[in-house]
Design a protein around this motif. Structure first.
Motif, PDB file in Angstrom:
ATOM      1  N   VAL A   1      -4.097 -25.495 -12.679  1.00  0.00           N
ATOM      2  CA  VAL A   1      -3.948 -24.070 -12.994  1.00  0.00           C
ATOM      3  C   VAL A   1      -3.523 -23.028 -11.758  1.00  0.00           C
ATOM      4  O   VAL A   1      -4.137 -23.472 -10.471  1.00  0.00           O
ATOM      5  CB  VAL A   1      -5.166 -23.481 -13.192  1.00  0.00           C
ATOM      6  N   GLU A   2      -2.173 -22.793 -12.066  1.00  0.00           N
ATOM      7  CA  GLU A   2      -1.112 -21.954 -10.457  1.00  0.00           C
ATOM      8  C   GLU A   2      -1.962 -20.579 -10.898  1.00  0.00           C
ATOM      9  O   GLU A   2      -1.359 -20.029 -11.974  1.00  0.00           O
ATOM     10  CB  GLU A   2       0.399 -22.642 -10.638  1.00  0.00           C
ATOM     11  N   LEU A   3      -2.297 -20.216  -9.983  1.00  0.00           N
ATOM     12  CA  LEU A   3      -3.145 -18.825  -9.630  1.00  0.00           C
ATOM     13  C   LEU A   3      -1.853 -18.007  -9.287  1.00  0.00           C
ATOM     14  O   LEU A   3      -1.356 -18.376  -8.380  1.00  0.00           O
ATOM     15  CB  LEU A   3      -3.867 -18.042  -8.820  1.00  0.00           C
ATOM     16  N   HIS A   4      -1.559 -17.187 -10.219  1.00  0.00           N
ATOM     17  CA  HIS A   4      -0.783 -15.837  -9.280  1.00  0.00           C
ATOM     18  C   HIS A   4      -1.305 -14.446  -9.271  1.00  0.00           C
ATOM     19  O   HIS A   4      -1.835 -13.973  -9.961  1.00  0.00           O
ATOM     20  CB  HIS A   4       0.651 -15.738  -9.919  1.00  0.00           C
ATOM     21  N   PHE A   5      -0.951 -13.427  -8.335  1.00  0.00           N
ATOM     22  CA  PHE A   5      -1.597 -12.031  -7.880  1.00  0.00           C
ATOM     23  C   PHE A   5      -0.914 -11.810  -9.176  1.00  0.00           C
ATOM     24  O   PHE A   5       0.404 -11.598  -9.200  1.00  0.00           O
ATOM     25  CB  PHE A   5      -1.840 -11.569  -7.082  1.00  0.00           C
ATOM     26  N   ASP A   6      -1.319  -9.987  -9.483  1.00  0.00           N
ATOM     27  CA  ASP A   6      -0.777  -9.007 -10.125  1.00  0.00           C
ATOM     28  C   ASP A   6      -0.809  -8.087  -9.636  1.00  0.00           C
ATOM     29  O   ASP A   6      -0.806  -7.214  -9.530  1.00  0.00           O
ATOM     30  CB  ASP A   6      -1.275  -8.584 -11.590  1.00  0.00           C
ATOM     31  N   ASN A   7       0.429  -8.038  -8.724  1.00  0.00           N
ATOM     32  CA  ASN A   7       1.222  -6.817  -7.589  1.00  0.00           C
ATOM     33  C   ASN A   7       0.901  -5.544  -8.221  1.00  0.00           C
ATOM     34  O   ASN A   7       0.064  -4.816  -7.483  1.00  0.00           O
ATOM     35  CB  ASN A   7       2.022  -6.909  -7.651  1.00  0.00           C
ATOM     36  N   ARG A   8       1.580  -5.354  -9.876  1.00  0.00           N
ATOM     37  CA  ARG A   8       1.505  -4.142 -10.270  1.00  0.00           C
ATOM     38  C   ARG A   8      -0.230  -3.344 -10.804  1.00  0.00           C
ATOM     39  O   ARG A   8      -0.141  -2.256 -10.751  1.00  0.00           O
ATOM     40  CB  ARG A   8       1.576  -4.084 -12.096  1.00  0.00           C
ATOM     41  N   ARG A   9      -1.366  -4.248 -11.651  1.00  0.00           N
ATOM     42  CA  ARG A   9      -2.008  -4.248 -10.967  1.00  0.00           C
ATOM     43  C   ARG A   9      -3.126  -3.277 -10.050  1.00  0.00           C
ATOM     44  O   ARG A   9      -3.415  -2.894  -9.589  1.00  0.00           O
ATOM     45  CB  ARG A   9      -3.403  -5.336 -11.654  1.00  0.00           C
ATOM     46  N   LEU A  10      -2.490  -4.300  -8.105  1.00  0.00           N
ATOM     47  CA  LEU A  10      -2.781  -4.063  -7.241  1.00  0.00           C
ATOM     48  C   LEU A  10      -2.303  -2.993  -6.961  1.00  0.00           C
ATOM     49  O   LEU A  10      -3.156  -1.903  -6.629  1.00  0.00           O
ATOM     50  CB  LEU A  10      -2.238  -4.407  -6.442  1.00  0.00           C
ATOM     51  N   LEU A  11      -1.326  -2.327  -7.667  1.00  0.00           N
ATOM     52  CA  LEU A  11      -0.873  -0.814  -7.980  1.00  0.00           C
ATOM     53  C   LEU A  11      -1.377   0.461  -8.207  1.00  0.00           C
ATOM     54  O   LEU A  11      -1.675   1.103  -7.333  1.00  0.00           O
ATOM     55  CB  LEU A  11       0.809  -0.564  -7.373  1.00  0.00           C
ATOM     56  N   ALA A  12      -1.778  -0.141  -9.140  1.00  0.00           N
ATOM     57  CA  ALA A  12      -2.091   0.483 -10.005  1.00  0.00           C
ATOM     58  C   ALA A  12      -3.755   1.009  -9.706  1.00  0.00           C
ATOM     59  O   ALA A  12      -4.221   1.925  -9.639  1.00  0.00           O
ATOM     60  CB  ALA A  12      -2.423   0.260 -11.027  1.00  0.00           C
ATOM     61  N   LEU A  13      -4.462  -0.253  -8.954  1.00  0.00           N
ATOM     62  CA  LEU A  13      -5.809   0.268  -8.517  1.00  0.00           C
ATOM     63  C   LEU A  13      -5.383   1.513  -7.112  1.00  0.00           C
ATOM     64  O   LEU A  13      -6.671   2.224  -7.501  1.00  0.00           O
ATOM     65  CB  LEU A  13      -6.143  -0.855  -8.634  1.00  0.00           C
ATOM     66  N   SER A  14      -4.840   0.490  -6.506  1.00  0.00           N
ATOM     67  CA  SER A  14      -4.794   1.483  -5.619  1.00  0.00           C
ATOM     68  C   SER A  14      -4.289   3.283  -5.298  1.00  0.00           C
ATOM     69  O   SER A  14      -4.815   4.082  -5.117  1.00  0.00           O
ATOM     70  CB  SER A  14      -3.634   1.345  -4.777  1.00  0.00           C
ATOM     71  N   LEU A  15      -4.294   3.168  -6.689  1.00  0.00           N
ATOM     72  CA  LEU A  15      -3.603   4.461  -7.015  1.00  0.00           C
ATOM     73  C   LEU A  15      -4.629   5.574  -7.677  1.00  0.00           C
ATOM     74  O   LEU A  15      -4.516   6.230  -7.731  1.00  0.00           O
ATOM     75  CB  LEU A  15      -2.608   5.051  -7.743  1.00  0.00           C
ATOM     76  N   THR A  16      -5.985   4.803  -8.291  1.00  0.00           N
ATOM     77  CA  THR A  16      -7.811   5.115  -8.840  1.00  0.00           C
ATOM     78  C   THR A  16      -8.374   6.070  -7.567  1.00  0.00           C
ATOM     79  O   THR A  16      -8.885   6.131  -7.696  1.00  0.00           O
ATOM     80  CB  THR A  16      -7.553   4.245  -9.828  1.00  0.00           C
ATOM     81  N   GLY A  17      -7.300   5.328  -6.817  1.00  0.00           N
ATOM     82  CA  GLY A  17      -8.448   5.636  -5.194  1.00  0.00           C
ATOM     83  C   GLY A  17     -10.012   4.476  -4.985  1.00  0.00           C
ATOM     84  O   GLY A  17     -11.031   4.729  -4.599  1.00  0.00           O
ATOM     85  N   ALA A  18      -9.845   3.769  -6.070  1.00  0.00           N
ATOM     86  CA  ALA A  18     -11.014   2.528  -5.668  1.00  0.00           C
ATOM     87  C   ALA A  18     -10.844   1.873  -5.290  1.00  0.00           C
ATOM     88  O   ALA A  18     -10.439   1.874  -3.945  1.00  0.00           O
ATOM     89  CB  ALA A  18     -10.475   0.915  -7.033  1.00  0.00           C
ATOM     90  N   GLN A  19     -12.117   1.308  -4.023  1.00  0.00           N
ATOM     91  CA  GLN A  19     -12.299   0.291  -3.363  1.00  0.00           C
ATOM     92  C   GLN A  19     -11.836  -0.226  -3.577  1.00  0.00           C
ATOM     93  O   GLN A  19     -12.415  -1.827  -3.710  1.00  0.00           O
ATOM     94  CB  GLN A  19     -14.022   0.428  -2.732  1.00  0.00           C
ATOM     95  N   LEU A  20     -10.629  -1.284  -3.489  1.00  0.00           N
ATOM     96  CA  LEU A  20      -9.856  -1.878  -3.042  1.00  0.00           C
ATOM     97  C   LEU A  20     -10.406  -3.851  -2.540  1.00  0.00           C
ATOM     98  O   LEU A  20     -10.559  -4.431  -3.942  1.00  0.00           O
ATOM     99  CB  LEU A  20      -8.091  -1.932  -2.462  1.00  0.00           C
ATOM    100  N   PRO A  21     -10.614  -3.515  -1.660  1.00  0.00           N
ATOM    101  CA  PRO A  21     -11.679  -4.881  -1.665  1.00  0.00           C
ATOM    102  C   PRO A  21     -12.327  -5.180  -2.560  1.00  0.00           C
ATOM    103  O   PRO A  21     -12.389  -6.706  -3.221  1.00  0.00           O
ATOM    104  CB  PRO A  21     -11.277  -4.657  -0.092  1.00  0.00           C
ATOM    105  N   TRP A  22     -13.149  -4.862  -2.638  1.00  0.00           N
ATOM    106  CA  TRP A  22     -14.125  -4.716  -3.847  1.00  0.00           C
ATOM    107  C   TRP A  22     -13.927  -5.484  -5.016  1.00  0.00           C
ATOM    108  O   TRP A  22     -14.402  -6.026  -5.746  1.00  0.00           O
ATOM    109  CB  TRP A  22     -15.872  -3.987  -3.955  1.00  0.00           C
ATOM    110  N   GLU A  23     -13.068  -4.407  -5.495  1.00  0.00           N
ATOM    111  CA  GLU A  23     -12.938  -3.721  -6.635  1.00  0.00           C
ATOM    112  C   GLU A  23     -12.167  -5.134  -6.900  1.00  0.00           C
ATOM    113  O   GLU A  23     -12.405  -6.026  -8.359  1.00  0.00           O
ATOM    114  CB  GLU A  23     -12.155  -2.851  -7.027  1.00  0.00           C
TER     115      GLU A  23
END
Length: 228
Positions: A102-124
Motif C-alpha cells: 500500500v503506497e501512501l500519499h498525503f492529501d495536501n488539500r486536506r492539510l490546507l483546509a485544516l490550516s484555514l480552520t485554525g486547527a492545531q495542525l501537528p496534533w490534528e
C-alpha cells in the motif's frame, strides 16, 4: 598616485582552482532554490515557477488515481507492486520485488483546509493519520486489500512517521532523492499558509525518508474496532 593592479608586471593572485570550482558548484546548487522562490506561494496557490508543482500534482493524481482511505481523512493510497531492492523490516517481514504494498500519499488539500480552520495542525494531523491507519488495518483484516505485505511512503516528516509506528530510513543522497526533496519542499511552500517561511525550515533540516510498516505491525497496532 595609486599603482594599478598588475603594474610593474605583477598580477593579483587568483583564487585556487579548487576554491573557484567549489564556489561554482555552490552557485549551481542554490540556483534552483532561487528560481522557484520567484513569485508567490502559500495557502494552496502558486504564482510563478511553483505553479508547475500544482500542474504536476494534478497530472500524477490523474495517472495514479489514489483513493481516500476514508471521508475526511488525511491519507490517500494506491496498491502497487514493489520495485525496489529486497529488504527485511524490523518485525522480520521480508519485502521482495513484485510484492503488493500500500503506497501512501498525503492529501495536501486536506492539510490546507485544516490550516484555514485554525486547527492545531501537528496534533490534528496525527489524530487523522491514526484514524486512517485504523481503517486500513480493518480493511486488511477483512481481506479487502488482497495480500498486501506492508505500507510504504516517502516523506520529509520522519519524526511524525515514527510516532505513528513507521520505521523510517533516510534515502541515499542520489540525484533522484534530491529531486524528490526539491519537489516536496515546493509542495510545503504551496500548501502551507506560511508559504516559503515554513518551506525554508524543511529545506534546511529535512531529508526524504522511506517509511515502512508491515501488515502485521499495522494490524497489531491499529486494529481495534472493526464492526463494519
Amino acid at each position: 598616485m595609486a599603482t594599478p593592479p598588475g603594474a610593474g608586471g605583477h598580477l593579483p593572485p587568483l583564487a585556487p582552482r579548487r576554491t573557484r570550482h567549489r564556489s561554482a558548484l555552490a552557485l549551481l546548487k542554490e540556483f534552483p532554490w532561487w528560481l522557484i522562490q520567484l513569485g508567490r506561494a502559500g495557502g494552496g496557490r502558486a504564482i510563478g515557477v511553483l505553479a508547475v508543482w500544482l500542474g504536476w500534482e494534478r497530472l500524477t493524481e490523474f495517472v495514479w488515481r489514489p483513493q481516500h482511505v476514508r471521508s475526511g481523512g488525511f491519507f490517500r493510497y494506491r496498491i502497487v507492486h514493489y520495485r525496489g531492492p529486497a529488504k527485511t523490516l524490523a518485525d522480520g517481514t521480508r519485502i521482495e520485488p513484485g510484492d503488493r504494498v500500500v503506497e501512501l500519499h498525503f492529501d495536501n488539500r486536506r492539510l490546507l483546509a485544516l490550516s484555514l480552520t485554525g486547527a492545531q495542525l501537528p496534533w490534528e494531523l496525527l489524530k487523522l493519520a491514526r484514524e486512517d491507519l485504523a481503517e486500513l488495518a480493518c480493511r486488511i483484516a477483512r481481506g479487502e486489500l488482497d495480500e498486501v505485505k506492508a505500507l510504504v511512503g516517502i516523506t520529509l516528516f520522519a519524526r511524525a512517521g515514527r510516532r505513528l509506528g513507521f520505521e523510517v530510513h533516510p534515502l541515499p543522497p542520489t540525484w533522484y532523492t534530491r529531486l524528490q526533496r526539491f519537489f516536496f519542499v515546493g509542495l510545503v511552500a504551496v500548501y502551507h499558509p506560511l508559504g516559503w517561511r515554513m518551506a525554508e525550515r524543511y529545506r534546511e533540516r529535512a531529508w526524504p525518508g522511506e517509511a515502512w510498516m508491515s501488515r502485521k505491525t499495522l494490524v497489531l497496532r491499529y486494529r481495534t474496532d472493526c464492526r463494519r
